[in-house]
Design a protein around this motif. Structure first.
Motif, PDB file in Angstrom:
ATOM      1  N   ILE A  70      38.739 -43.075  -9.158  1.00 31.53           N
ATOM      2  CA  ILE A  70      37.984 -43.245  -7.910  1.00 31.53           C
ATOM      3  C   ILE A  70      38.663 -42.450  -6.803  1.00 31.53           C
ATOM      4  O   ILE A  70      38.002 -41.725  -6.052  1.00 31.53           O
ATOM      5  N   ALA A  71      39.980 -42.543  -6.712  1.00 31.92           N
ATOM      6  CA  ALA A  71      40.728 -41.792  -5.692  1.00 31.92           C
ATOM      7  C   ALA A  71      40.554 -40.289  -5.886  1.00 31.92           C
ATOM      8  O   ALA A  71      40.359 -39.549  -4.911  1.00 31.92           O
ATOM      9  N   GLU A  72      40.599 -39.825  -7.130  1.00 31.02           N
ATOM     10  CA  GLU A  72      40.428 -38.393  -7.409  1.00 31.02           C
ATOM     11  C   GLU A  72      39.044 -37.903  -6.987  1.00 31.02           C
ATOM     12  O   GLU A  72      38.916 -36.849  -6.379  1.00 31.02           O
ATOM     13  N   TYR A  73      38.019 -38.666  -7.311  1.00 33.66           N
ATOM     14  CA  TYR A  73      36.666 -38.256  -6.932  1.00 33.66           C
ATOM     15  C   TYR A  73      36.446 -38.382  -5.433  1.00 33.66           C
ATOM     16  O   TYR A  73      35.731 -37.583  -4.831  1.00 33.66           O
ATOM     17  N   ARG A  74      37.063 -39.376  -4.803  1.00 29.81           N
ATOM     18  CA  ARG A  74      36.942 -39.505  -3.340  1.00 29.81           C
ATOM     19  C   ARG A  74      37.602 -38.333  -2.621  1.00 29.81           C
ATOM     20  O   ARG A  74      37.092 -37.875  -1.603  1.00 29.81           O
ATOM     21  N   ILE A 120      36.709 -45.407 -18.971  1.00 35.39           N
ATOM     22  CA  ILE A 120      36.330 -45.067 -17.612  1.00 35.39           C
ATOM     23  C   ILE A 120      35.145 -44.121 -17.731  1.00 35.39           C
ATOM     24  O   ILE A 120      35.154 -43.205 -18.552  1.00 35.39           O
ATOM     25  N   TYR A 121      34.124 -44.338 -16.920  1.00 37.66           N
ATOM     26  CA  TYR A 121      32.931 -43.498 -16.984  1.00 37.66           C
ATOM     27  C   TYR A 121      32.565 -42.998 -15.589  1.00 37.66           C
ATOM     28  O   TYR A 121      33.002 -43.550 -14.568  1.00 37.66           O
ATOM     29  N   LEU A 122      31.762 -41.974 -15.563  1.00 35.69           N
ATOM     30  CA  LEU A 122      31.235 -41.404 -14.327  1.00 35.69           C
ATOM     31  C   LEU A 122      29.716 -41.418 -14.433  1.00 35.69           C
ATOM     32  O   LEU A 122      29.162 -40.901 -15.404  1.00 35.69           O
ATOM     33  N   LYS A 177      25.326 -37.604  -6.147  1.00 41.24           N
ATOM     34  CA  LYS A 177      26.297 -38.629  -5.790  1.00 41.24           C
ATOM     35  C   LYS A 177      26.773 -39.303  -7.074  1.00 41.24           C
ATOM     36  O   LYS A 177      26.052 -39.357  -8.072  1.00 41.24           O
ATOM     37  N   THR A 178      28.007 -39.827  -7.029  1.00 41.47           N
ATOM     38  CA  THR A 178      28.610 -40.358  -8.256  1.00 41.47           C
ATOM     39  C   THR A 178      29.152 -41.771  -8.079  1.00 41.47           C
ATOM     40  O   THR A 178      29.385 -42.242  -6.970  1.00 41.47           O
ATOM     41  N   HIS A 179      29.382 -42.401  -9.224  1.00 34.93           N
ATOM     42  CA  HIS A 179      30.017 -43.717  -9.301  1.00 34.93           C
ATOM     43  C   HIS A 179      31.017 -43.672 -10.456  1.00 34.93           C
ATOM     44  O   HIS A 179      30.670 -43.250 -11.565  1.00 34.93           O
ATOM     45  N   VAL A 180      32.244 -44.109 -10.198  1.00 35.06           N
ATOM     46  CA  VAL A 180      33.260 -44.230 -11.247  1.00 35.06           C
ATOM     47  C   VAL A 180      33.404 -45.707 -11.563  1.00 35.06           C
ATOM     48  O   VAL A 180      33.496 -46.539 -10.656  1.00 35.06           O
TER      49      VAL A 180
END
Length: 108
Positions: free
Chosen positions: A96-100, A27-29, A37-40
């Motif tokens: 994704i849920a954690e970063y959201r 898994i990467y960020l 802004k980020t993408h997982v």
């Protein structure tokens, strides 16, 4: 040690893990250094785009941002290795849920 794809020691460690076949994928960020802004995302090991900065993600919003800001304004970080496809899928959803929750997964 900072887990970036530009650290030679880190890439060496990652290469060793791949050669030892300890993991299925990771898994990467990806972070936009201009607007933060980020993408997982997830990537299976052994694919040609696993290393360094040549793969930042494949999401539609992320690709548009890379085109707008330039690849040099993005950086990729390792979040987690996973041992199976099932774990990879589950952990991508989790991260994704954690970063959201923190308002940080804007490109997902």
């Amino acid at each position: 040690m900072k887990n970036t794809w530009k650290d030679n020691e880190y890439i060496s460690t990652l290469s060793s893990r791949i050669e030892g076949k300890l993991d299925y994928g990771y898994i990467y960020l990806t972070i936009n250094k201009v607007n933060h802004k980020t993408h997982v995302g997830q990537k299976k090991l052994g694919t040609k785009a696993w290393n360094k900065d040549n793969y930042l993600g494949s999401g539609k919003h992320l690709k548009c941002a890379i085109k707008k800001y330039g690849k040099e304004n993005f950086e990729k970080f390792l979040i987690q290795f996973c041992c199976s496809k099932e774990e990879l899928d589950k952990q991508e959803i989790f991260w994704i849920a954690e970063y959201r929750k923190r308002g940080l997964a804007q490109y997902n």
